[in-house]
Design an enzyme around this catalytic site. Structure first.
Site, PDB file in Angstrom:
ATOM      1  N   ARG A 103      46.270  33.089  37.834  1.00 37.65           N
ATOM      2  CA  ARG A 103      45.097  33.486  37.115  1.00 37.65           C
ATOM      3  C   ARG A 103      45.212  34.260  35.967  1.00 37.65           C
ATOM      4  O   ARG A 103      46.456  35.065  36.071  1.00 37.65           O
ATOM      5  CB  ARG A 103      44.161  33.813  37.890  1.00 37.65           C
ATOM      6  CG  ARG A 103      44.283  35.263  38.778  1.00 37.65           C
ATOM      7  CD  ARG A 103      43.192  35.712  39.686  1.00 37.65           C
ATOM      8  NE  ARG A 103      43.554  36.883  40.381  1.00 37.65           N
ATOM      9  CZ  ARG A 103      42.592  37.517  41.000  1.00 37.65           C
ATOM     10  NH1 ARG A 103      41.547  37.065  41.461  1.00 37.65           N
ATOM     11  NH2 ARG A 103      42.904  38.909  41.437  1.00 37.65           N
ATOM     12  N   CYS A 107      45.083  33.782  26.597  1.00 36.36           N
ATOM     13  CA  CYS A 107      44.940  34.603  25.550  1.00 36.36           C
ATOM     14  C   CYS A 107      43.701  34.886  25.120  1.00 36.36           C
ATOM     15  O   CYS A 107      42.747  33.967  24.781  1.00 36.36           O
ATOM     16  CB  CYS A 107      45.949  34.426  24.368  1.00 36.36           C
ATOM     17  SG  CYS A 107      45.630  35.387  23.037  1.00 36.36           S
ATOM     18  N   ASN A 141      36.299  36.936  35.221  1.00 33.73           N
ATOM     19  CA  ASN A 141      36.683  37.661  36.453  1.00 33.73           C
ATOM     20  C   ASN A 141      37.640  38.696  36.252  1.00 33.73           C
ATOM     21  O   ASN A 141      38.708  38.251  35.941  1.00 33.73           O
ATOM     22  CB  ASN A 141      37.145  36.665  37.673  1.00 33.73           C
ATOM     23  CG  ASN A 141      37.487  37.281  38.775  1.00 33.73           C
ATOM     24  OD1 ASN A 141      36.432  37.651  39.716  1.00 33.73           O
ATOM     25  ND2 ASN A 141      38.612  37.659  39.253  1.00 33.73           N
ATOM     26  N   GLU A 142      37.332  40.072  36.473  1.00 36.53           N
ATOM     27  CA  GLU A 142      38.459  40.996  36.389  1.00 36.53           C
ATOM     28  C   GLU A 142      39.171  41.174  35.109  1.00 36.53           C
ATOM     29  O   GLU A 142      40.537  40.911  35.263  1.00 36.53           O
ATOM     30  CB  GLU A 142      39.348  40.949  37.740  1.00 36.53           C
ATOM     31  CG  GLU A 142      38.462  41.233  38.984  1.00 36.53           C
ATOM     32  CD  GLU A 142      39.253  41.188  40.282  1.00 36.53           C
ATOM     33  OE1 GLU A 142      38.751  41.834  41.372  1.00 36.53           O
ATOM     34  OE2 GLU A 142      40.475  40.626  40.213  1.00 36.53           O
ATOM     35  N   CYS A 151      48.350  40.951  24.945  1.00 37.37           N
ATOM     36  CA  CYS A 151      48.926  39.845  24.919  1.00 37.37           C
ATOM     37  C   CYS A 151      50.012  39.913  23.469  1.00 37.37           C
ATOM     38  O   CYS A 151      49.472  40.680  22.600  1.00 37.37           O
ATOM     39  CB  CYS A 151      48.091  38.456  24.954  1.00 37.37           C
ATOM     40  SG  CYS A 151      48.909  36.955  24.232  1.00 37.37           S
ATOM     41  N   CYS A 153      51.221  37.079  21.510  1.00 33.75           N
ATOM     42  CA  CYS A 153      51.517  35.635  20.921  1.00 33.75           C
ATOM     43  C   CYS A 153      51.109  35.694  19.515  1.00 33.75           C
ATOM     44  O   CYS A 153      50.956  37.008  18.877  1.00 33.75           O
ATOM     45  CB  CYS A 153      50.589  34.807  21.749  1.00 33.75           C
ATOM     46  SG  CYS A 153      48.982  34.913  21.097  1.00 33.75           S
ATOM     47  N   GLU A 311      32.637  43.116  44.425  1.00 28.26           N
ATOM     48  CA  GLU A 311      33.649  42.747  45.432  1.00 28.26           C
ATOM     49  C   GLU A 311      33.606  43.785  46.426  1.00 28.26           C
ATOM     50  O   GLU A 311      34.237  44.891  45.976  1.00 28.26           O
ATOM     51  CB  GLU A 311      34.851  42.290  44.878  1.00 28.26           C
ATOM     52  CG  GLU A 311      34.778  40.651  44.316  1.00 28.26           C
ATOM     53  CD  GLU A 311      36.297  40.089  43.953  1.00 28.26           C
ATOM     54  OE1 GLU A 311      37.368  40.706  44.500  1.00 28.26           O
ATOM     55  OE2 GLU A 311      36.390  39.157  43.188  1.00 28.26           O
ATOM     56  N   TRP A 319      46.857  42.333  49.285  1.00 28.06           N
ATOM     57  CA  TRP A 319      47.778  42.577  48.277  1.00 28.06           C
ATOM     58  C   TRP A 319      48.446  44.095  48.073  1.00 28.06           C
ATOM     59  O   TRP A 319      49.418  43.964  47.217  1.00 28.06           O
ATOM     60  CB  TRP A 319      46.837  42.622  46.663  1.00 28.06           C
ATOM     61  CG  TRP A 319      45.674  43.261  46.736  1.00 28.06           C
ATOM     62  CD1 TRP A 319      44.102  42.518  46.867  1.00 28.06           C
ATOM     63  CD2 TRP A 319      45.251  44.702  46.341  1.00 28.06           C
ATOM     64  NE1 TRP A 319      43.266  43.547  46.903  1.00 28.06           N
ATOM     65  CE2 TRP A 319      43.977  44.869  46.429  1.00 28.06           C
ATOM     66  CE3 TRP A 319      46.033  45.553  46.066  1.00 28.06           C
ATOM     67  CZ2 TRP A 319      43.319  46.158  46.368  1.00 28.06           C
ATOM     68  CZ3 TRP A 319      45.355  46.764  45.803  1.00 28.06           C
ATOM     69  CH2 TRP A 319      44.188  47.065  46.017  1.00 28.06           C
ATOM     70  N   GLU A 359      45.645  33.733  48.774  1.00 30.38           N
ATOM     71  CA  GLU A 359      44.786  34.988  49.504  1.00 30.38           C
ATOM     72  C   GLU A 359      44.341  34.711  50.820  1.00 30.38           C
ATOM     73  O   GLU A 359      43.396  35.048  51.357  1.00 30.38           O
ATOM     74  CB  GLU A 359      43.344  35.259  48.486  1.00 30.38           C
ATOM     75  CG  GLU A 359      43.595  35.661  47.145  1.00 30.38           C
ATOM     76  CD  GLU A 359      42.313  35.883  46.679  1.00 30.38           C
ATOM     77  OE1 GLU A 359      41.091  35.419  47.127  1.00 30.38           O
ATOM     78  OE2 GLU A 359      42.402  36.391  45.324  1.00 30.38           O
TER      79      GLU A 359
END
Length: 663
Positions: A103, A107, A141-142, A151, A153, A311, A319, A359
């Site tokens: 996940r 970019c 998400n996060e 990034c 690129c 969460e 993790w 998970e």
């Protein structure tokens, strides 16, 4: 105040959904978050959409009297999309693409991925625009999880050049602001400025800081795309995003596009990977209350309103290095802790332990066979106990500057320098005295606070200097910490000695500085007592200010370590070192006395008290009972004067009003 849960109906057979959702309602759950990783289930092939399963799940949630929180699913695009457009992938500094199969690998500046994002978010939001069971949305998400804010690129390279051209009148101005004559790093045009990639030595610090700013702006712009599409479909929906604790993504930059902030809280994991000391047994079972609460106060302070925990850890997690079972009562304790700090909802992650994927070793409120796990009972108890409250009213602000975090990270000058832990030294000192704290950005309006603590304002220009001076001149009490005012906003040393434009305010200059390893003795005197400090020491030369503390060891002996200055109707204290806990407590209590802010006796480690809307929470994050000393007339909404291990008490009255202390 409410409790929610994260649910993944796509992981389970339809025959189980009604049972799961009815059990959520029985537990007192009010919100169910869904869909953040479901793009491949929603659109199994381009242009072919399957909404039947999500429609049914949303309908069941409404049927049982709850509300759905949906998520834009862009953190995990399907394989067919990446096969069609491999250019959407991020690249590492060395050019290696971040591959599909996990996940957060796409970019933020990819025109292709922004187009695909607009397409899927539009389809989703249009689908549920009139659905009465959908309360609001979480964007993506996060953002930034797994070190993915930056990034390298080609799309990012082009966007970076354009971003710089928008912020400087000419490349000559950029060369001057950055100081590019060093090592012949001048640029002839904006197009020639690349992202800072691997080099034999460090990259230019001004270029590194600019790329951090650009990358964070890229995330903010990407989030803005989501928020605009959601509101276009239904402007009555709320829009939020789930940040992570201790990350370098600038939450302040995203706050304007969100109705409130959310974050993901995993206390037993955070003590293992986000604090320097080895966690105690109690911390492995329940976390460090100050480490968690600093993130609570950041989410609240960034927006100036209540937040959500999107969460909440429900049990053991997969993790961190170790996966201890949380203490009995910890999941209930964390819910109350969040609410006391200003949360309006605590959403547990997840409903059931997953049988598939990465998970599988992450607990849920219920086990993979559907039977209740320990967290289910505690979440249900918390749901019964929580009640509606107004927001937290804090009289003290702690100024947190992401840009100073990025800049000191690129030039730490010591392997032991850590921006977050330096910040926490002061934060913990305030919280150990029962003081309510807002964590705010450097451009926040400070006049509403009686006292302000700014541990590391490393980058200071004229605008920030003026704001701090105006605050003190108007009667404010200000405490500044180590490395303040060392650099200008472009990450160059000021022409004058530190603290640069704050010299007049602090009444002192930095004559020199040093960093020191742990095995060197580090002591200073302050108000007649001797204290420890660590890592960083600026030798201060008082001008108009008065020396309040002096180094007593090493080459610094005899030089000023702490200076206080009266300015206008207020006061400012400048601490040039990283204080130990006892010195931080002494500095903070003097600040609070000067500001007229009430505080308590110093609480035991792992025991904390906070106030919201006239009620006081006493929370015990330790394995030993503690006893509260309060007047006989004090009423208890929950608990009693003896607070058992990993337990809570809620008192009817303010911290000062109940005269609370511990035996």
């Amino acid at each position: 105040m409410t409790v929610g849960v994260c649910y993944f109906p796509e992981h389970w057979s339809r025959e189980r959904w009604e049972t799961d959702i009815s059990q959520m309602a029985e537990a007192g759950i009010e919100y169910v978050r869904m869909g953040e990783f479901a793009w491949g289930r929603i659109e199994p092939e381009r242009g072919t959409f399957d909404f039947a399963w999500l429609d049914e799940a949303v309908g069941l949630i409404g049927e049982f009297g709850m509300k759905a929180v949906l998520c834009t699913p862009t953190a995990t695009p399907p394989k067919w999309l990446v096969d069609e457009h491999p250019d959407v992938r991020q690249r590492e500094k060395d050019g290696t693409p971040r591959e599909w199969g996990s996940r957060r690998f796409t970019c933020f500046n990819s025109p292709t991925y922004r187009s695909e994002t607009e397409r899927i978010v539009s389809v989703l939001t249009d689908r549920y625009a009139d659905n009465p069971h959908v309360a609001g949305w979480q964007t993506d998400n996060e953002f930034g999880c797994h070190e993915t804010v930056t990034c390298y690129c080609e799309d990012c390279g082009e966007a970076f050049s354009e971003w710089l051209a928008d912020r400087y009148e000419s490349v000559a101005d950029l060369n001057d602001a950055w100081g590019t004559t060093f090592w012949s790093q001048q640029y002839d045009d904006f197009e020639s400025i690349d992202p800072p990639k691997p080099t034999p030595a460090a990259n230019h610090p001004s270029r590194v800081l600019a790329y951090e700013r650009f990358s964070n702006d890229s995330v903010a712009e990407y989030n803005r795309l989501h928020a605009a599409l959601i509101r276009e479909a239904n402007d009555e929906w709320f829009v939020t995003h789930n940040f992570m604790g201790g990350f370098s993504l600038d939450a302040f930059r995203l706050a304007d596009d969100l109705d409130f902030l959310s974050w993901d809280s995993y206390p037993t994991g955070f003590v293992q990977d986000r604090q320097p000391d080895t966690p105690t047994v109690d911390e492995l079972r329940a976390g460090n209350p100050d480490q968690v609460s600093m993130n609570h106060d950041l989410q609240r302070g960034a927006k100036g309103k209540p937040f959500w925990v999107m969460e909440q850890q429900p049990g053991d997690i997969n993790w961190p290095p170790q996966s201890p079972q949380p203490a009995d009562g910890a999941m209930r304790l964390w819910a109350h802790h969040a609410v006391a700090h200003g949360a309006d909802a605590v959403v547990y992650f997840r409903w059931r332990r997953c049988r598939q994927g990465q998970e599988q070793y992450h607990a849920g409120l219920r086990r993979q066979d559907g039977s209740p796990d320990r967290g289910y009972r505690e979440a249900s108890t918390a749901a019964d106990e929580l009640f509606d409250l107004d927001s937290v009213d804090a009289s003290v602000a702690l100024v947190h500057d992401y840009e100073s975090l990025w800049a000191t990270r690129s030039q730490p000058l010591s392997p032991d320098w850590d921006y977050w832990n330096h910040l926490r030294t002061y934060y913990d000192a305030l919280r150990s005295r029962g003081v309510q704290v807002d964590i705010v950005s450097p451009d926040a309006r400070l006049e509403r606070y009686d006292a302000v603590v700014a541990p590391t304002l490393y980058l200071v220009g004229d605008e920030l200097s003026t704001a701090l001076t105006d605050y003190v001149d108007s009667g404010g009490s200000l405490l500044l910490g180590a490395r303040t005012g060392e650099k200008d906003p472009y990450n160059q040393l000021h022409e004058s000695l530190a603290p640069g434009p704050l010299t007049s305010l602090t009444g002192a200059r930095v004559a020199r500085h040093e960093t020191l390893p742990d095995h060197i003795e580090t002591r200073l005197s302050y108000d007649g007592a001797t204290y420890e400090f660590r890592t960083w020491a600026s030798w201060l030369a008082p001008e108009d200010g008065v020396q309040r503390g002096a180094y007593r060891t090493g080459e610094a002996a005899g030089n000023a370590a702490i200076v206080r200055n009266d300015a206008g109707d207020g006061t400012v204290t400048y601490c040039g070192c990283w204080p130990g806990d006892d010195l931080a407590d002494a500095l903070v209590t003097e600040l609070l006395d000067a500001a007229g802010v009430e505080y308590t006796e110093r609480f035991p480690d792992g025991v904390r008290v906070m106030e919201r809307d006239g009620y006081t929470w006493a929370l015990n994050f330790t394995s030993d009972p503690v006893t509260l000393t309060v007047p006989d007339s004090t009423g208890f909404l929950l608990g009693e004067s003896t607070v058992d291990a990993f337990d809570i008490a809620v008192l009817d009255g303010s911290i000062g009003g109940v005269g609370l202390a511990f035996e």
